[in-house]
Every structure is written in C-alpha cells, then in structure tokens.
Write a protein that holds these residues in place. Structure first.
Motif, PDB file in Angstrom:
ATOM      1  N   THR A 192       0.588   4.135  -2.907  1.00  0.00           N
ATOM      2  CA  THR A 192       0.704   5.371  -3.213  1.00  0.00           C
ATOM      3  C   THR A 192       1.967   6.139  -2.833  1.00  0.00           C
ATOM      4  O   THR A 192       1.027   7.489  -3.087  1.00  0.00           O
ATOM      5  CB  THR A 192      -0.009   5.200  -1.697  1.00  0.00           C
TER       6      THR A 192
ATOM      7  N   THR B  99       0.957  -1.131  -0.106  1.00  0.00           N
ATOM      8  CA  THR B  99       0.081   0.273  -0.051  1.00  0.00           C
ATOM      9  C   THR B  99       0.841   1.147  -0.018  1.00  0.00           C
ATOM     10  O   THR B  99       0.529   2.303  -1.013  1.00  0.00           O
ATOM     11  CB  THR B  99      -0.990   0.378   0.884  1.00  0.00           C
TER      12      THR B  99
ATOM     13  N   TYR C  76       4.379   8.841  -4.134  1.00  0.00           N
ATOM     14  CA  TYR C  76       4.210  10.278  -4.605  1.00  0.00           C
ATOM     15  C   TYR C  76       5.960  10.202  -5.813  1.00  0.00           C
ATOM     16  O   TYR C  76       6.928  10.028  -5.113  1.00  0.00           O
ATOM     17  CB  TYR C  76       4.901  11.709  -4.590  1.00  0.00           C
TER      18      TYR C  76
END
Length: 147
Positions: A71, A67, A73
C-alpha cells in the motif's frame, strides 16, 4: 528460480543455514530481499550499505510488512531504487576466479576471470579491510574510518 524472478520481493528468513546465500540469489534475480531477522549483523556492514538494497524487518513485524509495502505510495520507484543499489553491490559477493582444468594437471586451479574488473572491491578486499579494521580496534581501541 522462475517463481522468485517473477516476484517483487524474496523473503529471506534468518536462522536458515544458508540464509545469506538467499540474499545474493535475490540480488542476482533482480528482486528485493526482504530479510526477516532480529538483531543480525550482516557481513561487511562497515563497507556495504545493506539498507540501500534490502528491506530488513523484525520477526514481530512480519505480519504487517507486506501490507505496508503493497500500500506504499511510490512502490515502483522504491523498488527501482533498491534494485539499482543492489546492482552496485553485486560485485562484492562474486568469486573473481574461474576454474582452470588443464589436461595434464588433474587438480586444476584458478585464474582471475577475464570479465572481472579488478579495480572494484570484491569479497577478498572486504575481508582484508574488515580484518584490518578489527586489528586496529584490538591494538589501539580505535574505530577505523572506512570512508
């Protein structure tokens, strides 16, 4: 192989008999090895910057690591950097000899592979360097400077 090469990461759990082989396979297939381990020392850590091309996570963090990665960047550039560094270290684990099977010698033998660049470190140079460092540590209680 098809499934792994179409992935971003290859999960490499420790405890498998051949878990290190899976790291090398992931590197060859162009995916980032996700090593799930607790307190494992990887081979040649004095010479190979493993953290530059693998992701190492603790077994207890496994439920959240995917996860966090998905997610993240700049995930694409992160993966690109890991793969670039993996390509720099791939030679370290390659066998630099090709089998020779002459017709008159049934046992055959090995010769240096013509495509192998003998100036770069390979598995044998790392083993030799590691043995030298350990010997220095045993004899003198020193840590060898490998830079």
């Amino acid at each position: 192989v098809r499934s792994m090469s179409s992935s971003l990461f290859a999960i490499v759990p420790s405890g498998l008999e051949s878990w290190f082989r899976h790291i090398y396979e992931a590197m060859q297939l162009g995916v980032v090895p996700l090593v799930i381990t607790n307190n494992t020392v990887l081979p040649f850590e004095r010479f190979v910057d493993w953290e530059s091309f693998i992701i190492r996570t603790n077994v207890n963090e496994m439920h959240s690591i995917l996860t966090r990665l998905m997610t993240m960047y700049g995930l694409e550039s992160y993966i690109e950097q890991k793969l670039k560094h993996a390509a720099l270290h791939l030679h370290a684990f390659q066998w630099p000899y090709a089998p020779v099977r002459p017709q008159r010698v049934p046992a055959g033998g090995f010769r240096l592979d013509q495509s192998f660049n003998s100036r770069v470190s390979n598995i044998f140079s790392y083993i030799t360097s590691e043995m030298r460092c350990r010997r220095l540590e045993q004899l003198y209680g020193l840590e060898a400077d490998v830079t």
